[in-house]
Design an enzyme around this catalytic site. Structure first.
Site, PDB file in Angstrom:
ATOM      1  N   HIS A  26       0.865  -1.195   0.000  1.00 31.78           N
ATOM      2  CA  HIS A  26       0.000   0.000   0.000  1.00 31.78           C
ATOM      3  C   HIS A  26       0.892   1.232   0.000  1.00 31.78           C
ATOM      4  O   HIS A  26       1.244   1.770   1.042  1.00 31.78           O
ATOM      5  CB  HIS A  26      -0.920  -0.050   1.224  1.00 31.78           C
ATOM      6  CG  HIS A  26      -1.933   1.058   1.290  1.00 31.78           C
ATOM      7  ND1 HIS A  26      -3.084   0.969   2.051  1.00 31.78           N
ATOM      8  CD2 HIS A  26      -1.979   2.280   0.710  1.00 31.78           C
ATOM      9  CE1 HIS A  26      -3.792   2.082   1.925  1.00 31.78           C
ATOM     10  NE2 HIS A  26      -3.122   2.905   1.125  1.00 31.78           N
ATOM     11  N   HIS A  28       1.131   4.752  -2.470  1.00 28.70           N
ATOM     12  CA  HIS A  28       0.723   5.559  -3.640  1.00 28.70           C
ATOM     13  C   HIS A  28       2.006   6.185  -4.155  1.00 28.70           C
ATOM     14  O   HIS A  28       2.637   6.963  -3.425  1.00 28.70           O
ATOM     15  CB  HIS A  28      -0.266   6.641  -3.227  1.00 28.70           C
ATOM     16  CG  HIS A  28      -1.491   6.089  -2.583  1.00 28.70           C
ATOM     17  ND1 HIS A  28      -2.661   5.873  -3.284  1.00 28.70           N
ATOM     18  CD2 HIS A  28      -1.736   5.666  -1.312  1.00 28.70           C
ATOM     19  CE1 HIS A  28      -3.567   5.359  -2.457  1.00 28.70           C
ATOM     20  NE2 HIS A  28      -3.038   5.216  -1.264  1.00 28.70           N
ATOM     21  N   HIS A 206      -9.655   0.929  -1.157  1.00 23.88           N
ATOM     22  CA  HIS A 206      -9.582   1.621   0.134  1.00 23.88           C
ATOM     23  C   HIS A 206     -10.976   1.589   0.746  1.00 23.88           C
ATOM     24  O   HIS A 206     -11.956   1.945   0.070  1.00 23.88           O
ATOM     25  CB  HIS A 206      -9.188   3.085  -0.058  1.00 23.88           C
ATOM     26  CG  HIS A 206      -7.739   3.324  -0.302  1.00 23.88           C
ATOM     27  ND1 HIS A 206      -7.042   2.729  -1.321  1.00 23.88           N
ATOM     28  CD2 HIS A 206      -6.846   4.115   0.359  1.00 23.88           C
ATOM     29  CE1 HIS A 206      -5.783   3.149  -1.278  1.00 23.88           C
ATOM     30  NE2 HIS A 206      -5.642   3.992  -0.267  1.00 23.88           N
ATOM     31  N   GLU A 209     -11.155   3.527   6.172  1.00 25.18           N
ATOM     32  CA  GLU A 209     -10.111   4.435   6.678  1.00 25.18           C
ATOM     33  C   GLU A 209     -10.860   5.550   7.421  1.00 25.18           C
ATOM     34  O   GLU A 209     -10.757   5.668   8.632  1.00 25.18           O
ATOM     35  CB  GLU A 209      -9.289   4.999   5.516  1.00 25.18           C
ATOM     36  CG  GLU A 209      -8.226   6.010   5.936  1.00 25.18           C
ATOM     37  CD  GLU A 209      -7.511   6.691   4.744  1.00 25.18           C
ATOM     38  OE1 GLU A 209      -8.062   6.674   3.618  1.00 25.18           O
ATOM     39  OE2 GLU A 209      -6.424   7.261   4.955  1.00 25.18           O
ATOM     40  N   ASP A 287       1.799   4.039   2.749  1.00 22.32           N
ATOM     41  CA  ASP A 287       0.735   4.860   2.147  1.00 22.32           C
ATOM     42  C   ASP A 287       1.299   6.003   1.294  1.00 22.32           C
ATOM     43  O   ASP A 287       1.354   5.876   0.069  1.00 22.32           O
ATOM     44  CB  ASP A 287      -0.202   5.405   3.238  1.00 22.32           C
ATOM     45  CG  ASP A 287      -1.610   5.649   2.736  1.00 22.32           C
ATOM     46  OD1 ASP A 287      -1.910   5.295   1.580  1.00 22.32           O
ATOM     47  OD2 ASP A 287      -2.438   6.198   3.503  1.00 22.32           O
ATOM     48  N   ASP A 288       1.668   7.107   1.929  1.00 19.47           N
ATOM     49  CA  ASP A 288       2.218   8.276   1.219  1.00 19.47           C
ATOM     50  C   ASP A 288       3.428   8.767   2.016  1.00 19.47           C
ATOM     51  O   ASP A 288       3.361   9.779   2.718  1.00 19.47           O
ATOM     52  CB  ASP A 288       1.157   9.385   1.132  1.00 19.47           C
ATOM     53  CG  ASP A 288      -0.078   8.919   0.369  1.00 19.47           C
ATOM     54  OD1 ASP A 288      -0.036   8.877  -0.872  1.00 19.47           O
ATOM     55  OD2 ASP A 288      -1.069   8.543   1.029  1.00 19.47           O
TER      56      ASP A 288
END
Ligand code: HPA
Ligand code: ZN
Length: 348
Positions: A26, A28, A206, A209, A287-288
């Site tokens: 996961h 991005h 997703h 969340e 994630d980011d």
């Protein structure tokens, strides 16, 4: 003289967390764009930014929820115009991933963020694919691409994107669903995901969340998602937690992201240890990472420092889960498990 490779039972947990082989499922790729690279690409491409320095941009990384992050994340991605920009971004991620002993990465990309600005789909996918190839050759990291649909846009837009992607079908293994969750349930995309399944694509989404447990159920029942990205709000519905455990549906959990976006107040409140204890196939992910304060090993180390119930056994299980949940063949997974066993040795 060389030092023996086998860890002792006294190897500090942090060293084990950093050294163990792991998969990241996961991430991005646009969320790996560091402020320094944003400025370098802005200059290279003549794109004007709202911020006048790297520091000013970094200071803006104080988020109150998912939407406040997404606004800055899409602004950051506006500097990506050419194939080499996408390559440079992904290559920088792979170099960091290698340092974290990531042996396999499944990268999300958001084509609509770029095609909306007039960047051809082909430019995006070629640049990313080139970085994936080079990561395999030079860093020994295997990878896959997963194309995400932006859920704040319409299903018709998603269908158009799928159409544009078809000539590049062999470059990605799956599709996902990201962006603003609240008010955009998985049911909005039921038909386009049915089409993706017909094309033999893996399905992830997703859900849970910021959105309610019902969104996780929709992702499973309507989209036929094989993995749920985040999913941490499943705990609000005990039958759903039991179902996720029984059906071995992996959750790709992102601890530092959850704190930065105020899903949990601090890491000490995170529910990943409880989910692991209930037998869910949970994994740790970044994630980011350029926006949330750390790459994969940083997520592991901070999480284990915050939750004293997590030790070497849980570290092993989380790494093993990341391999089980990946979209590769069983023989490859078995090979990674052997590497993992070799690193843990007597540590369990
Ligand atoms: N959630 C939803 N969409 C996203 C995220 C996220 O954490 N990161 C990038 N797009
Ligand atoms: Zn995400």
């Amino acid at each position: 003289m060389t030092t023996p490779a086998t860890p002792s039972t006294h190897e500090p947990l942090n060293a084990l967390l950093r050294r163990m082989p792991k998969a990241e499922l996961h991430i991005h790729i646009e969320g790996s764009l560091e402020p320094e690279l944003i400025f370098r690409l802005a200059q290279r491409n003549g794109v004007a930014l709202k911020y006048d320095s790297v520091e000013a941009l970094r200071t803006a990384y104080a988020f109150s929820d998912l939407q406040s992050f997404l606004d800055i994340y899409y602004a950051g991605a506006s500097v990506l115009l050419k194939e080499e920009d996408f390559f440079d971004m992904a290559w920088a991620y792979f170099e960091r991933a290698a340092a974290d002993n990531v042996v396999h990465a499944e990268l999300f990309f958001d084509p609509q963020t770029h095609t909306e600005r007039g960047v051809p789909f082909e430019t995006v996918v070629r640049g990313l694919h080139h970085a994936c190839q080079r990561a395999h050759q030079e860093l020994g990291i295997s990878s896959r691409l997963i194309m995400c649909f932006l859920r704040h846009l319409s299903e018709e837009d998603a269908f158009k994107t799928l159409e544009q992607a078809l000539p590049w079908r062999q470059y990605f293994v799956g599709v996902g669903l990201d962006s603003s969750e609240r008010g955009h349930p998985p049911s909005k995309f039921e038909r386009v995901f049915a089409k993706c399944r017909e094309l033999g694509l893996h399905i992830v989404a997703h859900a849970g969340e910021e959105g309610p447990p019902a969104y996780i159920e929709e992702a499973l029942d309507l989209l036929k998602a094989e993995r749920i990205d985040h999913g941490v709000r499943c705990v609000e519905k005990p039958e759903l937690v039991q179902r996720l455990a029984r059906e071995r549906v992996p959750l790709t959990v992102c601890p530092l992201s959850n704190v930065k976006l105020c899903v949990f107040k601090h890491l000490g409140e995170h529910n990943i240890a409880a989910l692991l204890q209930q037998g869910l196939v949970v994994t740790v992910n970044s994630d980011d990472p350029a926006y949330f304060g750390g790459y994969l090993n940083q997520n592991f180390v901070e999480l284990f420092e915050a939750l004293p119930q997590l030790g070497a056994r849980e570290a092993y299980q989380l790494a093993l889960n990341s391999f089980e949940a990946s979209f590769v063949d069983q023989a490859t997974k078995d090979g990674w498990k052997r590497q993992l066993d070799a690193v843990f040795g007597a540590a369990l």
